[in-house]
Design an enzyme around this catalytic site. Structure first.
Site, short mmCIF file in Angstrom:
data_model
loop_
_atom_site.label_atom_id
_atom_site.label_comp_id
_atom_site.label_asym_id
_atom_site.label_seq_id
_atom_site.Cartn_x
_atom_site.Cartn_y
_atom_site.Cartn_z
N CYS A 1 -0.05 -7.53 6.67
CA CYS A 1 -1.37 -7.56 6.04
C CYS A 1 -1.51 -6.25 5.27
O CYS A 1 -1.37 -5.16 5.86
CB CYS A 1 -2.44 -7.67 7.12
SG CYS A 1 -4.12 -7.49 6.52
N GLU B 1 -7.18 -19.59 2.70
CA GLU B 1 -7.43 -20.06 4.07
C GLU B 1 -7.90 -21.52 4.06
O GLU B 1 -7.66 -22.28 4.98
CB GLU B 1 -8.50 -19.18 4.75
CG GLU B 1 -8.03 -17.79 5.14
CD GLU B 1 -7.18 -17.74 6.42
OE1 GLU B 1 -7.39 -18.57 7.32
OE2 GLU B 1 -6.29 -16.86 6.50
N HIS C 1 -2.09 -13.08 1.52
CA HIS C 1 -2.62 -14.43 1.29
C HIS C 1 -2.26 -14.94 -0.11
O HIS C 1 -2.17 -16.15 -0.33
CB HIS C 1 -4.15 -14.46 1.42
CG HIS C 1 -4.64 -14.54 2.83
ND1 HIS C 1 -4.56 -13.48 3.70
CD2 HIS C 1 -5.22 -15.55 3.51
CE1 HIS C 1 -5.09 -13.84 4.87
NE2 HIS C 1 -5.50 -15.08 4.78
N CYS D 1 -1.80 -8.67 -1.49
CA CYS D 1 -2.45 -9.25 -0.31
C CYS D 1 -1.56 -10.39 0.12
O CYS D 1 -1.12 -11.20 -0.73
CB CYS D 1 -3.84 -9.78 -0.68
SG CYS D 1 -4.60 -10.77 0.63
N ASP E 1 -1.29 -10.54 11.11
CA ASP E 1 -2.16 -10.57 9.91
C ASP E 1 -3.56 -10.98 10.37
O ASP E 1 -3.75 -11.42 11.52
CB ASP E 1 -1.64 -11.58 8.88
CG ASP E 1 -2.53 -11.67 7.65
OD1 ASP E 1 -2.86 -10.61 7.07
OD2 ASP E 1 -2.92 -12.79 7.25
N SER E 2 -4.53 -10.86 9.46
CA SER E 2 -5.89 -11.29 9.79
C SER E 2 -5.97 -12.81 9.90
O SER E 2 -6.88 -13.33 10.55
CB SER E 2 -6.85 -10.80 8.71
OG SER E 2 -6.43 -11.28 7.45
N1 DGL Z 1 -3.80 -10.88 4.22
C1 DGL Z 1 -4.59 -9.69 4.14
C2 DGL Z 1 -3.95 -8.66 3.21
O1 DGL Z 1 -2.76 -8.71 2.95
C3 DGL Z 1 -6.03 -9.77 3.78
C4 DGL Z 1 -6.89 -10.92 4.09
C5 DGL Z 1 -8.24 -10.49 4.61
O2 DGL Z 1 -9.11 -10.08 3.83
O3 DGL Z 1 -8.39 -10.58 5.81
O4 DGL Z 1 -4.62 -7.76 2.76
#
Ligand code: DGL
Length: 283
Positions: A84, A164, A199, A197, A21-22
């Site tokens: 992600c 985050e 997150h 997402c 993931d990012s």
């Molecule tokens: N966790 C990432 C997703 O599922 C996105 C977070 C980011 O913008 O880096 O899209």
């Protein structure tokens, strides 16, 4: 000869599952994977130096994702989970072209399937990053699975830094959630809300505070874990015995910061020695 082949398969089965993931968002998927596949060993990469992906172009996200996946592939993995939504949406088509030898699994389709299964009236709301929303990928997938579904989309970019930052149920996060969701819920009256997402599940306390309890909140962690399990089972790649190896984490920015967040996201006592810094620019 057959003995050599057997040993090869055996060692392949005992390789870790790579998860990427990012940042810390993919840990919500890792949690689902660990629950569903307790015998497996995982290696997780958070591209924390380049976060957020969700505000960047397809070219950039694809380049970053290729770098991240190459780092994991070089470690020796038997399966790669793109945990992600943004990377799945924008980079999976390019990744599929280069990764042939191991299963490559994204989170988008499992999430869309879970939403379609959960919705009774076909009114489905999807919240995600700007890039995922602008791609229209969720809408397309949901309507392929359920052609009469009415899908409404909302980008919630501020949710990523709030997650985050660890502001999971802070009043500020609840205010932001109200700002993004109030009108959408009022006007479209969805019965299902997809957290598109990885997150966002971390912000569930804040999101639940503004969403009526009759609305089903869906994330792709559990359904993705089931897809990974079924895929490994079909290919004879499930671990041959419980591996009991602690998850190894790779990050492209400060391991210390990641350590604090990972402990909270996974609700697990991770040791900082499990977290290794890697140079995401050099592969
Ligand atoms: N966790 C990432 C997703 O599922 C996105 C977070 C980011 O913008 O880096 O899209």
């Amino acid at each position: 000869m057959s003995k050599i082949l057997l040993n090869k398969t055996q060692s392949l089965r005992d390789l870790p599952i790579g998860v990427f993931d990012s940042g810390v968002g993919g840990l919500t998927v890792l949690r689902g994977l660990k629950k569903e596949l307790p015998n497996e060993h995982f290696i997780y990469l958070g591209d924390t130096a380049r976060l957020p992906y969700g505000t960047k172009s397809q070219e950039t996200v694809t380049r970053y994702s290729q770098h991240a996946c190459n780092i994991l592939l070089k470690r020796g993995i038997k399966c790669l989970v793109v945990a992600c939504n943004t990377a799945t949406t924008l980079a999976l088509p390019a990744l599929i072209k280069t990764i042939h030898n191991i299963p490559l699994i994204g989170v988008l389709e499992p999430g869309a399937r879970a939403a379609v299964q959960a919705s009774k009236n076909g009114r489905i709301a999807v919240i995600a990053t700007e890039a995922t929303i602008n791609s229209g990928a969720y809408q397309g997938l949901i309507q392929t699975l359920k052609p009469d579904a009415q899908v409404v989309m909302q980008a919630c970019p501020l949710f990523v830094p709030l997650a985050e930052e660890g502001w999971l149920e802070d009043p500020v996060t609840i205010t932001v959630a109200k700002h993004y969701l109030d009108a959408l819920l009022e006007q479209h009256k969805p019965d299902t809300l997809v957290l598109g997402c990885t997150h966002f599940p971390a912000l569930l306390p804040a999101i639940s505070a503004v969403v009526h309890s009759s609305v089903q909140i869906i994330d792709s962690a559990h359904t993705t874990a089931i897809v990974v399990k079924n895929t490994l089972e079909k290919k004879g790649l499930l671990a041959s015995s419980p591996l009991s190896i602690p998850t190894h984490f790779l990050v492209t920015d400060s391991p210390h910061r990641f350590h604090i967040m990972a402990k909270r996201f996974l609700n697990d006592d991770i040791d900082e020695s499990q977290i290794e810094w890697v140079d995401g620019d050099f592969v």
